[in-house]
Design a protein around this motif. Structure first.
Motif, PDB file in Angstrom:
ATOM      1  N   GLU A   1     136.552  57.408  77.391  1.00  0.00           N
ATOM      2  CA  GLU A   1     136.459  57.749  75.973  1.00  0.00           C
ATOM      3  C   GLU A   1     135.140  58.460  75.700  1.00  0.00           C
ATOM      4  O   GLU A   1     134.080  58.019  76.142  1.00  0.00           O
ATOM      5  CB  GLU A   1     136.518  56.479  75.137  1.00  0.00           C
TER       6      GLU A   1
ATOM      7  N   ASP B   1     137.355  61.821  71.066  1.00  0.00           N
ATOM      8  CA  ASP B   1     137.490  61.471  69.647  1.00  0.00           C
ATOM      9  C   ASP B   1     136.356  62.068  68.828  1.00  0.00           C
ATOM     10  O   ASP B   1     135.241  61.551  68.816  1.00  0.00           O
ATOM     11  CB  ASP B   1     137.531  59.953  69.493  1.00  0.00           C
TER      12      ASP B   1
ATOM     13  N   SER C   1     136.644  62.518  65.486  1.00  0.00           N
ATOM     14  CA  SER C   1     137.050  62.270  64.100  1.00  0.00           C
ATOM     15  C   SER C   1     135.878  62.057  63.149  1.00  0.00           C
ATOM     16  O   SER C   1     136.014  62.280  61.949  1.00  0.00           O
ATOM     17  CB  SER C   1     138.015  61.078  64.028  1.00  0.00           C
TER      18      SER C   1
ATOM     19  N   VAL D   1     141.035  64.078  69.259  1.00  0.00           N
ATOM     20  CA  VAL D   1     141.244  63.651  67.874  1.00  0.00           C
ATOM     21  C   VAL D   1     140.401  64.549  66.982  1.00  0.00           C
ATOM     22  O   VAL D   1     139.175  64.624  67.126  1.00  0.00           O
ATOM     23  CB  VAL D   1     140.878  62.172  67.665  1.00  0.00           C
TER      24      VAL D   1
ATOM     25  N   GLU E   1     145.229  61.694  64.080  1.00  0.00           N
ATOM     26  CA  GLU E   1     144.908  60.265  64.063  1.00  0.00           C
ATOM     27  C   GLU E   1     144.695  59.747  65.485  1.00  0.00           C
ATOM     28  O   GLU E   1     145.439  60.098  66.395  1.00  0.00           O
ATOM     29  CB  GLU E   1     146.047  59.467  63.410  1.00  0.00           C
ATOM     30  N   ARG E   2     143.726  58.870  65.625  1.00  0.00           N
ATOM     31  CA  ARG E   2     143.426  58.304  66.936  1.00  0.00           C
ATOM     32  C   ARG E   2     144.617  57.528  67.511  1.00  0.00           C
ATOM     33  O   ARG E   2     144.892  57.598  68.708  1.00  0.00           O
ATOM     34  CB  ARG E   2     142.203  57.401  66.860  1.00  0.00           C
ATOM     35  N   GLU E   3     145.318  56.791  66.672  1.00  0.00           N
ATOM     36  CA  GLU E   3     146.457  55.999  67.151  1.00  0.00           C
ATOM     37  C   GLU E   3     147.503  56.884  67.829  1.00  0.00           C
ATOM     38  O   GLU E   3     148.041  56.526  68.877  1.00  0.00           O
ATOM     39  CB  GLU E   3     147.089  55.216  66.002  1.00  0.00           C
ATOM     40  N   GLU E   4     147.767  58.057  67.242  1.00  0.00           N
ATOM     41  CA  GLU E   4     148.714  58.997  67.857  1.00  0.00           C
ATOM     42  C   GLU E   4     148.206  59.454  69.224  1.00  0.00           C
ATOM     43  O   GLU E   4     148.980  59.578  70.177  1.00  0.00           O
ATOM     44  CB  GLU E   4     148.885  60.232  66.969  1.00  0.00           C
TER      45      GLU E   4
ATOM     46  N   GLU F   1     146.188  57.819  71.255  1.00  0.00           N
ATOM     47  CA  GLU F   1     146.284  56.712  72.205  1.00  0.00           C
ATOM     48  C   GLU F   1     147.701  56.551  72.738  1.00  0.00           C
ATOM     49  O   GLU F   1     147.900  56.328  73.937  1.00  0.00           O
ATOM     50  CB  GLU F   1     145.809  55.408  71.556  1.00  0.00           C
ATOM     51  N   ILE F   2     148.684  56.684  71.852  1.00  0.00           N
ATOM     52  CA  ILE F   2     150.086  56.574  72.272  1.00  0.00           C
ATOM     53  C   ILE F   2     150.438  57.692  73.248  1.00  0.00           C
ATOM     54  O   ILE F   2     151.052  57.469  74.290  1.00  0.00           O
ATOM     55  CB  ILE F   2     151.027  56.581  71.046  1.00  0.00           C
TER      56      ILE F   2
END
Length: 158
Positions: free
Chosen positions: A37, A71, A73, A105, A134-137, A139-140
């Protein structure tokens, strides 16, 4: 034909933080279980991006981890001037060291978003990269990269 899951070799005991002369941290590099990361913060410049990319490359060489979560963001700034260097100097070395997938991100800052879009056009198809709001997207997507076909020029493991 199945693709072997690639794991990172080891975890960093401590995150690596890069900071400006006045001490404010602009990026923290940390190895996670499945990816490395790069978590950015504050106002960044092209020079910051180059310094962080060099530090990341050393971490990649020691870990062999094929995935990067980039990331940005929480940043502002235009870093597009670094994109030529990333494309022609850094990317060939990063791919040779094992980087295969990068989730980026987006920042909410317009200039940073434009820099990221420009970078995407420069690095694909040699590197499997996607930009996310979005970070969640991100990560997926990164978690699912084990099932994606490898980038051109890399044979899948049987």
């Amino acid at each position: 034909m199945a693709i072997e899951r690639e794991e990172c070799r080891s975890e960093l005991a401590e995150p690596l933080q890069l900071s400006h002369m006045l001490g404010d941290v602009y990026v923290t590099l940390q190895q996670k279980q499945d990816y490395i990361e790069a978590k950015w913060s504050g106002h960044i410049t092209a020079n910051d991006v180059v310094c962080a990319a060099q530090a990341y490359l050393e971490l990649l060489r020691s870990s062999g981890c094929p995935k990067l979560m980039n990331d940005k963001s929480d940043i502002t700034g235009d870093w597009q001037e670094a994109n030529d260097w990333i494309q022609f100097e850094w990317m060939p070395k990063a791919v040779a060291a094992g980087l295969r997938y990068m989730a980026h991100v987006y920042s909410h800052n317009m200039f940073s978003r434009l820099s990221a879009r420009d970078l995407l056009t420069r690095l694909t198809p040699e590197l499997c990269m996607q930009n996310f709001n979005e970070r969640e997207e991100a990560e997926i997507w990164l978690a699912g990269c084990d099932t994606l076909l490898p980038p051109a020029g890399r044979a899948a493991s049987a």
